[in-house]
Design a protein around this motif. Structure first.
Motif, short mmCIF file in Angstrom:
data_model
loop_
_atom_site.label_atom_id
_atom_site.label_comp_id
_atom_site.label_asym_id
_atom_site.label_seq_id
_atom_site.Cartn_x
_atom_site.Cartn_y
_atom_site.Cartn_z
N VAL A 18 -7.04 -8.56 7.01
CA VAL A 18 -7.51 -7.43 7.61
C VAL A 18 -8.71 -8.05 8.33
CG1 VAL A 18 -8.80 -5.19 6.99
CG2 VAL A 18 -6.46 -5.79 6.04
N GLN A 19 -9.58 -8.75 7.81
CA GLN A 19 -10.89 -9.24 8.34
C GLN A 19 -10.57 -9.58 9.81
OE1 GLN A 19 -14.03 -8.17 7.39
NE2 GLN A 19 -12.64 -6.87 6.14
N ALA A 20 -9.37 -10.51 9.85
CA ALA A 20 -9.37 -11.27 10.91
C ALA A 20 -8.34 -10.38 11.94
CB ALA A 20 -8.11 -12.40 10.49
N LYS A 21 -8.28 -8.97 11.51
CA LYS A 21 -7.52 -7.94 12.45
C LYS A 21 -6.26 -8.44 12.62
CE LYS A 21 -11.74 -6.18 14.36
NZ LYS A 21 -12.11 -5.78 13.26
N LYS A 22 -5.37 -9.02 11.82
CA LYS A 22 -4.14 -9.41 11.74
C LYS A 22 -3.28 -8.15 11.23
CE LYS A 22 -4.47 -13.59 13.68
NZ LYS A 22 -4.64 -13.65 15.00
N LEU A 23 -3.80 -7.66 10.21
CA LEU A 23 -3.42 -6.50 9.50
C LEU A 23 -4.50 -5.26 9.65
CD1 LEU A 23 -1.97 -7.77 6.07
CD2 LEU A 23 -0.68 -7.27 8.19
N THR A 24 -4.03 -4.09 9.30
CA THR A 24 -4.98 -2.88 9.08
C THR A 24 -4.80 -2.52 7.73
OG1 THR A 24 -3.07 -1.32 9.47
CG2 THR A 24 -4.47 -2.23 11.46
N PRO A 25 -6.02 -1.91 7.36
CA PRO A 25 -5.98 -1.57 5.74
C PRO A 25 -5.05 -0.59 5.47
CG PRO A 25 -8.33 -1.38 6.69
CD PRO A 25 -7.30 -1.69 7.84
N ASP A 26 -4.24 0.17 6.37
CA ASP A 26 -3.26 1.13 6.05
C ASP A 26 -1.75 0.79 6.27
OD1 ASP A 26 -3.75 0.99 8.78
OD2 ASP A 26 -3.17 3.26 8.90
N SER A 27 -1.74 -0.67 6.68
CA SER A 27 -0.38 -1.58 6.83
C SER A 27 0.38 -1.67 5.40
CB SER A 27 -0.56 -2.73 7.64
OG SER A 27 -1.13 -3.74 6.73
N GLN A 28 1.63 -1.55 5.62
CA GLN A 28 2.42 -1.47 4.36
C GLN A 28 2.40 -3.03 3.83
OE1 GLN A 28 6.41 -0.34 5.47
NE2 GLN A 28 5.79 1.89 5.54
N ILE A 29 2.15 -3.78 4.61
CA ILE A 29 2.22 -5.62 4.01
C ILE A 29 0.78 -5.47 3.37
CG2 ILE A 29 1.97 -8.10 4.62
CD1 ILE A 29 3.71 -7.30 7.03
N TYR A 30 -0.19 -5.16 3.87
CA TYR A 30 -1.44 -5.15 3.09
C TYR A 30 -1.41 -4.44 1.85
CZ TYR A 30 -6.39 -4.13 2.07
OH TYR A 30 -7.64 -3.82 1.60
N LEU A 31 -0.95 -3.22 1.95
CA LEU A 31 -0.80 -2.36 0.43
C LEU A 31 0.04 -3.17 -0.56
CD1 LEU A 31 -0.65 1.05 2.29
CD2 LEU A 31 -2.57 0.06 0.96
N LEU A 32 1.08 -3.61 0.13
CA LEU A 32 1.92 -4.65 -0.54
C LEU A 32 1.50 -5.63 -1.56
CD1 LEU A 32 4.93 -4.69 -1.91
CD2 LEU A 32 5.50 -5.95 -0.06
N LEU A 33 0.73 -6.45 -0.74
CA LEU A 33 0.13 -7.62 -1.25
C LEU A 33 -1.08 -7.19 -2.32
CD1 LEU A 33 -0.39 -9.59 1.88
CD2 LEU A 33 1.19 -9.98 0.08
N ASN A 34 -1.76 -6.21 -1.88
CA ASN A 34 -2.81 -5.60 -2.91
C ASN A 34 -2.21 -5.06 -3.93
OD1 ASN A 34 -5.64 -5.59 -2.23
ND2 ASN A 34 -5.04 -5.23 -0.33
N SER A 35 -1.04 -4.40 -4.04
CA SER A 35 -0.45 -3.85 -5.21
C SER A 35 -0.01 -4.70 -5.95
CB SER A 35 0.89 -2.96 -4.85
OG SER A 35 0.28 -1.79 -3.93
#
Length: 75
Positions: A18-35
């Motif tokens: 997210v910090q590198a702007k490769k993902l957004t905080p609401d992207s499914q991949i980001y949320l899946l990795l965090n979950s």
């Protein structure tokens, strides 16, 4: 110990992406990795009776899962 390291890596990688702007905080991949990452850390905290860490990671996992479910329903 493997669970802690793997869970931490998932959370940190998602944050870095997210910090590198490769993902957004609401992207499914980001949320899946965090979950998954925070869920593993919450499980480990529960197993070791680390209540403060369980509260933090448990809430993080719940918020990420709710966001992921909402995102999947919109798709």
């Amino acid at each position: 110990m493997f669970i802690q390291i793997f869970g931490s890596m998932l959370v940190l990688v998602s944050f870095l992406l997210v910090q590198a702007k490769k993902l957004t905080p609401d992207s499914q991949i980001y949320l899946l990795l965090n979950s998954i990452g925070s869920g593993l850390l919450a499980f480990d905290a529960l197993r070791d009776s680390q209540w403060g860490f369980l509260l933090l990671e448990g809430c993080w996992a719940i918020v990420s899962i709710v966001g992921l479910v909402r995102s999947l329903r919109r798709s």
